[in-house]
Design a protein around this motif. Structure first.
Motif, mmCIF file in Angstrom:
data_model
loop_
_atom_site.group_PDB
_atom_site.id
_atom_site.type_symbol
_atom_site.label_atom_id
_atom_site.label_comp_id
_atom_site.label_asym_id
_atom_site.label_seq_id
_atom_site.Cartn_x
_atom_site.Cartn_y
_atom_site.Cartn_z
ATOM 1 N N UNK A 39 -35.876 91.630 87.330
ATOM 2 C CA UNK A 39 -36.535 90.936 88.338
ATOM 3 C C UNK A 39 -37.871 91.331 88.425
ATOM 4 N N UNK A 40 -38.407 91.648 89.942
ATOM 5 C CA UNK A 40 -39.876 91.987 90.203
ATOM 6 C C UNK A 40 -39.844 93.511 90.565
ATOM 7 N N UNK A 93 -14.488 99.486 87.105
ATOM 8 C CA UNK A 93 -15.586 98.752 86.996
ATOM 9 C C UNK A 93 -16.825 99.559 87.750
ATOM 10 N N UNK A 94 -17.927 99.105 87.475
ATOM 11 C CA UNK A 94 -19.225 99.943 87.830
ATOM 12 C C UNK A 94 -19.231 99.801 89.444
ATOM 13 N N UNK A 95 -19.461 100.804 90.249
ATOM 14 C CA UNK A 95 -19.443 100.678 91.785
ATOM 15 C C UNK A 95 -20.574 101.071 92.286
ATOM 16 N N UNK A 107 -36.711 88.631 82.251
ATOM 17 C CA UNK A 107 -37.273 89.435 83.286
ATOM 18 C C UNK A 107 -36.688 88.647 84.842
ATOM 19 N N UNK A 108 -35.771 88.050 84.811
ATOM 20 C CA UNK A 108 -35.390 87.309 86.134
ATOM 21 C C UNK A 108 -34.138 88.097 86.679
ATOM 22 N N UNK A 109 -33.611 87.890 87.782
ATOM 23 C CA UNK A 109 -32.597 88.641 88.288
ATOM 24 C C UNK A 109 -31.270 88.200 87.473
ATOM 25 N N UNK A 124 -29.746 97.998 87.424
ATOM 26 C CA UNK A 124 -29.974 96.622 87.799
ATOM 27 C C UNK A 124 -28.791 96.399 88.864
ATOM 28 N N UNK A 125 -29.073 96.268 89.982
ATOM 29 C CA UNK A 125 -28.298 95.940 90.904
ATOM 30 C C UNK A 125 -27.602 94.489 90.938
#
Length: 215
Positions: free
Chosen positions: A47-48, A131-133, A73-75, A94-95
């Motif tokens: 993202x930004x 899974x990722x937490x 480069x977007x969300x 990357x959340x």
């Protein structure tokens, strides 16, 4: 541009062969033997984000042939990509990434790097349902961290990847804008990763056959 040769560089470029099991290790070796300079470089920025990491990802995209690059480069997080020969992203930092597995189709010789602090913390296989937490809930962690793991990408089919056993800080992560162009232009796997690392003998490890090269 200098080659890694003695006596100019009095060191040895060491990589590791590791994975969840013997089949993963054998896969690293077997895929390296048939690597070809074909396929796509997938570069997934966040993202930004104002930190230098996104700038390095954008630079990597501009230093590779346009017809060989998928850049976002977007969300949005890139999953399910085909014919991948190189990959760089923020990983679980990357959340917007919610899935542990990228489900890419990796070509023989494919390499990867993610800006993740603990992705080489263990080579024990987590439960398939894991899974990722997040850092706030220890129940979402595996082996002391909620973050993605490089062993998952080895198991999925990469031929080389860099990771960290503990916090390297962003500034000391391997630089994709050095790594991917060097590998594309004929450096072997070990040379490409070492060229991209701002610091050695720190927190980083490199997996893969050191002599793997795109032919």
């Amino acid at each position: 541009d200098a080659p890694f040769r003695h006596p100019n560089f009095p060191m040895y470029l060491v990589t590791r062969l590791a994975g969840y099991d013997f089949d993963d290790v054998r896969g690293l070796i077997d895929r390296a033997l048939i690597a070809k300079n074909t396929g796509m470089f997938v570069i997934d920025a966040k993202g930004d984000d104002p930190t230098p990491g996104n700038g390095w990802l954008r630079a990597a995209a501009t230093l590779l042939p346009k017809d060989r690059v998928i850049f976002d480069d977007s969300a949005k997080v890139l999953y399910d990509q085909k014919n991948v020969i190189g990959y760089a992203s923020w990983g679980s930092n990357d959340y917007d990434r919610k899935k542990r597995h990228l489900n890419f189709e990796w070509l023989p010789g494919a390499i990867a790097v993610e800006y993740v602090s603990t992705n080489a913390r263990t080579f024990q296989r987590p439960p398939e349902a894991w899974n990722i937490g997040n850092w706030k809930d220890v129940n979402t962690w595996f082996a002391g961290s909620p973050q993605t793991m490089i062993a998952d990408l080895v198991n999925e089919g990469v031929s080389g990847i860099a990771g960290h056993v503990y916090e390297p800080y962003l500034s000391l992560n391997p630089r994709p804008d050095y790594l991917l162009p060097a590998y594309f232009n004929g450096r072997n796997l070990a040379e490409s990763y070492y060229l991209s690392m701002p610091a050695i003998s720190w927190q980083g490890v490199i997996l893969g056959d050191p002599l793997c090269r795109l032919k």
